[in-house]
Design a protein around this motif. Structure first.
Motif: not given
Lengths: 262, 380
Positions: A136, A152-154, A156-157, A159, A163, B95, B98, B365-366, B368, B373-374, B376-378
């Motif tokens: 990532r 691994q953490p997501a 997206l785009w 962003d 943490k 995840k 995505l 937006f994502a 949490y 913790n992740f 999803g998204f919107g």
């Protein structure tokens, strides 16, 4: 090898670095005096209006090439780097996996702990290795330096909201999308100083730089940056073929990275 | 060279990694060492050459024959390059799917034509999610045609089924194309295969090339919008989302709706550093500048289409332009996992945003959960 749009890569790199700056309190940069981390220092200077506003760490096992030490000291002076030299022990009987794992990674752990760094900017690229290709942009490590590659953490785009997991740190990878040839095109375009070991002497040059114990040069007559770019356009050999740790055993890179190696 | 990002989606075992691995091998886009390593490891596991191993680099991925995390491979083709993004097909790894798909411009959907596989629930979910992320061009690759003797009937059956599935959201899709073939045998990947003589269309790569060559779009007369990233010394960093920055022009700081005077200090492509008069520097993140205050909406109550991996919760966080906000959702419906929800959410403070179909960076937006913790998204 694909040559990408340098303007876009630079723009994204600057964005990533500034996001890191906005998010972390105590950032450090890892510098090996190789072409990637030197180009990255240059990019940091671009992102922060001509300065490198973070301490720059060199993990020094004492057996880097003399040319590298000279290059380090000259550039540190020229660019006003706040250089931290973290000495790592070297045991002559250990090489390859255990060498990079036990020595370099341990030294890095210590320096991060001593200075309480919460983020580390590292110049890895996806095209270097298929395991690094899974990384990532913001990549968390726990306090034991473990890379939890299975979860691994997501991201997206653009962003990058990783943490920090239980007192660990986050690796920042601004050059992840760059190819080897992009680095050289960028060095050429921006006139970035480069370690002389990359250029051919007596028919050999280094394509990827580690320490003197585990790096071997490749056959090459490339004496200029243009020669190197020309050579890369036709080569079918891996960049890190001269690095002992990578080919020593299968999954060595995966194991090293899981333990916190760069 | 222009690089186009294409995500390969589809169910587990539909052949996503195999397809990209095969393209990379056929076009010699990865080094011999990497191909040889994949061959060696295939042999060790008692398999014939698995092109997927070029991408599936983790030991666990190879042993289990599945993709855990997303990766990319670049393929030069004529005067462009495709960056193929491989994603896992397993539901539990959504995840990572995505993460890979969020950066793509178009999608290749792989559907297996093998007996008992076809257009599955997971494939449909992937298409829906990719479309919600903004991907509106899809090429459907009907894979494993070698397992049914390259049957025209089977391909048409899947084709019709896919059309039927796409019908309800066809307005959100700009292009669909179909190519039947076999990733493992290289049929209809680079060149049209003689084995599928009934198919007169393009190979997959020819089709993708045609799509990128006809699909250039240019933004004209867009208002200037600059999102702010934080401060450095006495400067403010920002990124131009649309339009261009000009000196000596009136800008509005949003959502504050405050007139400010800005001085451009430095510009690198879309990255800028600025000096802004009459503002409080400590409160600059999360905000944006625009020369047309009607170009964005301001509210703390936002209608959004959301996807929750582990089901919706009342209290959660959204990450908008990289900053987290507390959000509350009053949702009375069922709370099962992998759920799409169309509802209003209440945020802890007002944000400046826009509808996704107008300015995508300001309309997504994502999500949490409470423990960050992740989930999803919107899309707004």
């Amino acid at each position: 090898m694909i040559e990408q749009n340098l303007k876009e890569l630079e723009e994204k790199g600057i964005y990533i670095l500034r996001e890191a700056n906005a998010r972390f309190k105590n950032i450090a940069v890892l510098w090996s005096m190789g072409k990637d981390s030197t180009a990255m220092l240059y990019l940091i200077r671009k992102a922060f209006l001509g300065k490198v506003p973070f301490p720059v760490i060199h993990i020094d096992n004492g057996i880097d090439f003399p040319e590298s030490y000279k290059f380090r000291d000259e550039l540190a002076k020229k660019w006003h780097l706040n250089l931290i030299v973290a000495k790592s022990e070297i045991k002559p009987e250990i090489s390859g996996f255990s060498c990079c794992g036990a020595n370099k990674t341990e030294a890095l752990k210590k320096v991060l702990k001593d200075h309480k760094f919460d983020a580390l900017i590292v110049s890895i690229r996806r095209d270097e290795h298929s395991v690094r290709a899974k990384e990532r942009i913001f990549s968390p490590r726990d306090k034991n330096f473990k890379w939890n590659y299975k979860d691994q953490p997501a991201e997206l785009w653009d962003d990058y909201s990783s943490k920090i997991e239980n007192e660990g740190h986050v690796r920042i990878h601004p050059l992840l999308d760059w190819n080897e040839i992009d680095i050289w095109n960028y060095i050429k375009k921006e006139h970035i100083p480069v370690n002389p070991l990359y250029f051919s002497r007596n028919g050999f040059r280094y394509r990827s730089l580690g320490c003197t114990h585990c790096t071997v040069p490749i056959k090459s007559s490339a004496k200029t940056i243009d020669d190197i770019i020309k050579e890369l356009k036709v080569t079918t050999i891996e960049e890190r073929a001269g690095r002992e740790q990578d080919k020593e055993k299968e999954y060595v890179m995966q194991k090293l990275r899981a333990l916190g190696y760069m | 060279m222009d690089v186009y990002k294409i995500v390969i989606i589809g169910d587990k075992d539909a052949g996503k990694s195999t397809l990209i691995g095969e393209i990379a091998t056929l076009t010699k886009s990865v080094s011999e060492a990497r191909i040889n390593e994949a061959k060696r490891e295939s042999k060790k596991l008692g398999k014939e050459f698995e092109p997927a191993f070029i991408l599936d680099a983790f030991k666990e991925e190879r042993e289990k024959g599945l993709t855990i995390d997303t990766t990319t491979v670049e393929i030069p083709y004529k005067d462009v390059a495709f960056q193929f993004i491989d994603v896992p097909g397993h539901e539990s790894l959504i995840k990572n799917m995505l993460t890979g798909a969020s950066n793509a411009e178009m999608g290749v959907v792989i559907i297996s034509a093998k007996q008992g596989e076809g257009l599955t629930r997971e494939t449909k979910l992937h298409i829906k999610l990719a479309n919600m992320l903004g991907i509106d061009k899809f090429v459907f690759f009907i894979n494993k045609m070698d397992t049914n003797g390259y049957s025209k009937e089977k391909a048409i059956e899947i084709w019709n089924e896919t059309h039927k599935f796409l019908l309800p959201f066809i307005n959100d899709i700009k292009y669909i194309g179909f190519v039947p073939g076999s990733a493992l045998n290289g049929d209809n990947i680079l060149k049209r295969s003689r084995k599928i003589s009934w198919y007169k269309g393009d190979s997959l790569m020819e089709r993708l090339y045609g799509l990128v060559k006809n699909g250039k779009k240019i933004d004209k007369n867009m208002p200037t919008i600059i999102t702010l990233q934080g401060t450095f010394e006495d400067k403010i960093f920002g990124k131009i989302i649309s339009g261009d920055i000009k000196q000596n022009k009136v800008y509005y700081l949003m959502p504050d709706n405050k007139k400010v005077f800005i001085k451009l200090y430095e510009k690198n492509g879309k990255s800028v550093s600025l000096k802004i008069s009459n503002f409080n520097k400590s409160k600059i993140e999360n905000k944006l500048l625009t020369d047309d205050k009607n170009s964005v909406l301001v509210s703390d109550l936002i209608n959004a289409k959301m996807f929750f991996i582990r089901g919706p919760e009342k209290d959660f966080y959204i990450s908008f332009l990289g900053r987290k906000y507390k959000a509350t959702l009053n949702y009375k419906g069922n709370k099962k996992k992998l759920l799409f929800v169309n509802e209003a959410i209440k945020l802890e403070e007002k944000i400046a945003y826009q509808n996704f179909n107008k300015i995508k960076e300001l309309g997504r937006f994502a999500i949490y959960d409470k423990n960050l913790n992740f989930n999803g998204f919107g899309i707004i």
